[in-house]
Write a protein that holds these residues in place. Sequence first.
Motif, PDB file in Angstrom:
ATOM      1  N   LEU A 220       0.860  -1.185   0.000  1.00 18.93           N
ATOM      2  CA  LEU A 220       0.000   0.000   0.000  1.00 18.93           C
ATOM      3  C   LEU A 220       0.892   1.229   0.000  1.00 18.93           C
ATOM      4  CD1 LEU A 220      -2.760   1.443   0.277  1.00 18.93           C
ATOM      5  CD2 LEU A 220      -2.502   1.222   2.765  1.00 18.93           C
ATOM      6  N   ILE A 221       0.701   2.095  -0.992  1.00 19.48           N
ATOM      7  CA  ILE A 221       1.451   3.349  -1.079  1.00 19.48           C
ATOM      8  C   ILE A 221       0.499   4.492  -0.749  1.00 19.48           C
ATOM      9  CG2 ILE A 221       2.883   4.826  -2.536  1.00 19.48           C
ATOM     10  CD1 ILE A 221       3.243   2.369  -4.396  1.00 19.48           C
ATOM     11  N   ILE A 222       0.917   5.376   0.136  1.00 15.11           N
ATOM     12  CA  ILE A 222       0.108   6.516   0.566  1.00 15.11           C
ATOM     13  C   ILE A 222       0.905   7.789   0.307  1.00 15.11           C
ATOM     14  CG2 ILE A 222      -0.867   7.686   2.586  1.00 15.11           C
ATOM     15  CD1 ILE A 222      -1.377   4.808   3.707  1.00 15.11           C
ATOM     16  N   HIS A 223       0.303   8.712  -0.424  1.00  9.56           N
ATOM     17  CA  HIS A 223       1.011   9.958  -0.720  1.00  9.56           C
ATOM     18  C   HIS A 223      -0.011  11.045  -1.068  1.00  9.56           C
ATOM     19  CE1 HIS A 223       5.537  10.408  -1.386  1.00  9.56           C
ATOM     20  NE2 HIS A 223       5.077  11.598  -1.037  1.00  9.56           N
ATOM     21  N   SER A 224       0.483  12.273  -1.214  1.00 12.34           N
ATOM     22  CA  SER A 224      -0.366  13.390  -1.618  1.00 12.34           C
ATOM     23  C   SER A 224       0.337  14.195  -2.702  1.00 12.34           C
ATOM     24  CB  SER A 224      -0.711  14.291  -0.420  1.00 12.34           C
ATOM     25  OG  SER A 224       0.461  14.755   0.219  1.00 12.34           O
ATOM     26  N   GLU A 225      -0.479  14.794  -3.558  1.00 18.23           N
ATOM     27  CA  GLU A 225       0.051  15.515  -4.721  1.00 18.23           C
ATOM     28  C   GLU A 225       0.923  16.699  -4.331  1.00 18.23           C
ATOM     29  OE1 GLU A 225       0.137  15.071  -7.837  1.00 18.23           O
ATOM     30  OE2 GLU A 225      -1.502  13.793  -8.492  1.00 18.23           O
ATOM     31  N   ASP A 226       0.654  17.304  -3.182  1.00 24.10           N
ATOM     32  CA  ASP A 226       1.400  18.514  -2.828  1.00 24.10           C
ATOM     33  C   ASP A 226       2.699  18.221  -2.086  1.00 24.10           C
ATOM     34  OD1 ASP A 226       0.130  17.673  -0.509  1.00 24.10           O
ATOM     35  OD2 ASP A 226      -0.527  19.666   0.102  1.00 24.10           O
ATOM     36  N   ASP A 227       3.084  16.947  -2.004  1.00 21.16           N
ATOM     37  CA  ASP A 227       4.419  16.601  -1.510  1.00 21.16           C
ATOM     38  C   ASP A 227       5.344  16.555  -2.725  1.00 21.16           C
ATOM     39  OD1 ASP A 227       6.686  15.683  -0.254  1.00 21.16           O
ATOM     40  OD2 ASP A 227       5.887  13.700   0.211  1.00 21.16           O
ATOM     41  N   LYS A 228       5.693  17.718  -3.232  1.00 21.91           N
ATOM     42  CA  LYS A 228       6.372  17.815  -4.519  1.00 21.91           C
ATOM     43  C   LYS A 228       7.721  17.108  -4.533  1.00 21.91           C
ATOM     44  CE  LYS A 228       3.036  20.308  -6.192  1.00 21.91           C
ATOM     45  NZ  LYS A 228       2.090  19.706  -7.168  1.00 21.91           N
ATOM     46  N   THR A 229       8.390  17.042  -3.412  1.00 21.19           N
ATOM     47  CA  THR A 229       9.726  16.459  -3.380  1.00 21.19           C
ATOM     48  C   THR A 229       9.713  14.957  -3.625  1.00 21.19           C
ATOM     49  OG1 THR A 229      10.465  18.167  -1.832  1.00 21.19           O
ATOM     50  CG2 THR A 229      11.819  16.188  -1.999  1.00 21.19           C
ATOM     51  N   HIS A 230       8.698  14.261  -3.095  1.00 17.75           N
ATOM     52  CA  HIS A 230       8.756  12.801  -3.096  1.00 17.75           C
ATOM     53  C   HIS A 230       7.604  12.099  -3.810  1.00 17.75           C
ATOM     54  CE1 HIS A 230      12.189  13.007  -0.487  1.00 17.75           C
ATOM     55  NE2 HIS A 230      11.520  13.638   0.463  1.00 17.75           N
ATOM     56  N   VAL A 231       6.545  12.800  -4.182  1.00 13.91           N
ATOM     57  CA  VAL A 231       5.392  12.102  -4.754  1.00 13.91           C
ATOM     58  C   VAL A 231       5.722  11.473  -6.101  1.00 13.91           C
ATOM     59  CG1 VAL A 231       4.381  14.104  -5.949  1.00 13.91           C
ATOM     60  CG2 VAL A 231       2.892  12.240  -5.113  1.00 13.91           C
ATOM     61  N   VAL A 232       6.650  12.046  -6.854  1.00 17.15           N
ATOM     62  CA  VAL A 232       7.017  11.473  -8.148  1.00 17.15           C
ATOM     63  C   VAL A 232       7.524  10.043  -7.972  1.00 17.15           C
ATOM     64  CG1 VAL A 232       8.602  11.647 -10.100  1.00 17.15           C
ATOM     65  CG2 VAL A 232       7.501  13.699  -9.222  1.00 17.15           C
ATOM     66  N   GLY A 233       8.318   9.820  -6.939  1.00 14.81           N
ATOM     67  CA  GLY A 233       8.829   8.476  -6.695  1.00 14.81           C
ATOM     68  C   GLY A 233       7.721   7.473  -6.438  1.00 14.81           C
ATOM     69  N   SER A 234       6.697   7.884  -5.692  1.00 11.21           N
ATOM     70  CA  SER A 234       5.572   6.982  -5.436  1.00 11.21           C
ATOM     71  C   SER A 234       4.812   6.666  -6.722  1.00 11.21           C
ATOM     72  CB  SER A 234       4.629   7.598  -4.403  1.00 11.21           C
ATOM     73  OG  SER A 234       5.173   7.505  -3.103  1.00 11.21           O
ATOM     74  N   LYS A 235       4.644   7.667  -7.579  1.00 10.16           N
ATOM     75  CA  LYS A 235       3.953   7.434  -8.853  1.00 10.16           C
ATOM     76  C   LYS A 235       4.743   6.465  -9.732  1.00 10.16           C
ATOM     77  CE  LYS A 235       1.528  11.885  -9.019  1.00 10.16           C
ATOM     78  NZ  LYS A 235       1.368  13.166  -9.744  1.00 10.16           N
ATOM     79  N   ILE A 236       6.053   6.641  -9.768  1.00  4.47           N
ATOM     80  CA  ILE A 236       6.894   5.754 -10.575  1.00  4.47           C
ATOM     81  C   ILE A 236       6.872   4.336 -10.006  1.00  4.47           C
ATOM     82  CG2 ILE A 236       9.300   5.263 -11.182  1.00  4.47           C
ATOM     83  CD1 ILE A 236       9.687   8.306 -11.481  1.00  4.47           C
ATOM     84  N   TYR A 237       6.929   4.217  -8.686  1.00  3.00           N
ATOM     85  CA  TYR A 237       6.915   2.882  -8.068  1.00  3.00           C
ATOM     86  C   TYR A 237       5.560   2.211  -8.270  1.00  3.00           C
ATOM     87  CZ  TYR A 237       8.266  -0.714  -4.670  1.00  3.00           C
ATOM     88  OH  TYR A 237       8.590  -1.898  -4.054  1.00  3.00           O
ATOM     89  N   ASP A 238       4.487   2.972  -8.151  1.00  5.88           N
ATOM     90  CA  ASP A 238       3.150   2.438  -8.413  1.00  5.88           C
ATOM     91  C   ASP A 238       3.062   1.886  -9.833  1.00  5.88           C
ATOM     92  OD1 ASP A 238       0.178   2.157  -8.428  1.00  5.88           O
ATOM     93  OD2 ASP A 238       0.265   3.972  -9.654  1.00  5.88           O
ATOM     94  N   ALA A 239       3.521   2.641 -10.800  1.00  7.54           N
ATOM     95  CA  ALA A 239       3.468   2.180 -12.196  1.00  7.54           C
ATOM     96  C   ALA A 239       4.324   0.932 -12.390  1.00  7.54           C
ATOM     97  CB  ALA A 239       3.934   3.297 -13.130  1.00  7.54           C
ATOM     98  N   ALA A 240       5.486   0.893 -11.733  1.00  9.46           N
ATOM     99  CA  ALA A 240       6.368  -0.262 -11.860  1.00  9.46           C
ATOM    100  C   ALA A 240       5.739  -1.511 -11.244  1.00  9.46           C
ATOM    101  CB  ALA A 240       7.712   0.033 -11.202  1.00  9.46           C
ATOM    102  N   LEU A 241       5.102  -1.367 -10.081  1.00 14.94           N
ATOM    103  CA  LEU A 241       4.430  -2.510  -9.461  1.00 14.94           C
ATOM    104  C   LEU A 241       3.281  -3.003 -10.331  1.00 14.94           C
ATOM    105  CD1 LEU A 241       4.335  -1.570  -5.660  1.00 14.94           C
ATOM    106  CD2 LEU A 241       5.998  -2.979  -6.885  1.00 14.94           C
ATOM    107  N   THR A 242       2.591  -2.085 -10.983  1.00 19.22           N
ATOM    108  CA  THR A 242       1.535  -2.480 -11.918  1.00 19.22           C
ATOM    109  C   THR A 242       2.117  -3.285 -13.072  1.00 19.22           C
ATOM    110  OG1 THR A 242       0.192  -0.541 -11.355  1.00 19.22           O
ATOM    111  CG2 THR A 242      -0.271  -1.632 -13.458  1.00 19.22           C
ATOM    112  N   ASP A 243       3.229  -2.832 -13.614  1.00 22.34           N
ATOM    113  CA  ASP A 243       3.858  -3.508 -14.751  1.00 22.34           C
ATOM    114  C   ASP A 243       4.287  -4.932 -14.404  1.00 22.34           C
ATOM    115  OD1 ASP A 243       3.516  -1.308 -16.376  1.00 22.34           O
ATOM    116  OD2 ASP A 243       5.568  -0.564 -16.124  1.00 22.34           O
ATOM    117  N   VAL A 244       4.794  -5.138 -13.191  1.00 22.95           N
ATOM    118  CA  VAL A 244       5.252  -6.484 -12.812  1.00 22.95           C
ATOM    119  C   VAL A 244       4.162  -7.271 -12.082  1.00 22.95           C
ATOM    120  CG1 VAL A 244       7.668  -5.807 -12.762  1.00 22.95           C
ATOM    121  CG2 VAL A 244       6.316  -5.647 -10.660  1.00 22.95           C
TER     122      VAL A 244
END
Length: 285
Positions: A220-244
């Motif tokens: 489970l990944i929990i994040h918010s859009e206004d955490d500009k420093t780190h939310v990109v990493g969660s989006k990339i990891y989410d997409a990667a977990l979907t791919d695999v």
Amino acid sequence: MLARFLAFFILTITAFAQTVAPSAPTTVDVWPDGKMPGQGAKEPEAEVPKTDGFHRITNVSRPTLMLFPAPQKVSTAAPAMVVCPGGGYGYTVIDKEGTEIAAWLNTAGISALVLKYRTPNNRAGALQDLQRALSLVRAHAAEWNIDPKRLGVIGFSAGGNLAAKASAPLEERSYPAIDTVDQQSCRPDCAVLVYPAYLDDKSGHVAPDLNLKAAIPPTLIIHSEDDKTHVVGSKIYDAALTDVKVAHEFKLYPTGGHGYGLHCDRDARVWPQDASDWFHTIGFR
């Protein structure tokens, strides 16, 4: 009417975060004397002074686990989560993202073990501490009334990164086994990453210290859009977990910022309920 409800909700969750406190924990060393691999800190353990009332511990050379057992409502062994506080790997916010989280987990019938891992700037040591902690909990599962097959990890910010690395490790164990404890698995059965940090390589890819070919547990990944420093990493990891094709959920809230623990007053304030629902879905409640 909606405004009144939201105001009441915010006051309720804030009061919970400020007043709930688990009973006095049992504290155990993660490593036997003289057997810890790698390095400790160069200075004595100390608290980092801040004015917000929370406690930040640094210069950790003696990693520990604080055990907060779930209330015994049934005779069966309880699920458990190892809690990894954040702090940029410079320190651990031991209460806001540690003992308060343990109290919340206890209300959900989940035992909690708060990990004080090695700091500062000791990512390799921190991962060794978490992997050893997972094996240690399984070795003591009967004694601590914990189900060794329902042992997860929840981490915040840098602790979320640590939880991700334990659930998607580059190698099965990052240190040579030292005793019978290390015969127990160091793989978590689930992972909750709350506003995790350092999940990407800043070039649009998953960080190289995360292994997408590993047997990654439900996440489970929990994040918010206004955490500009780190939310990109969660989006990339989410997409990667979907791919695999790893079973996971991504709760992305419009607002919330970073580092709030149970004290958020924006959209991400609902994350504890969402996480609780997810625990039920995967059989942790």
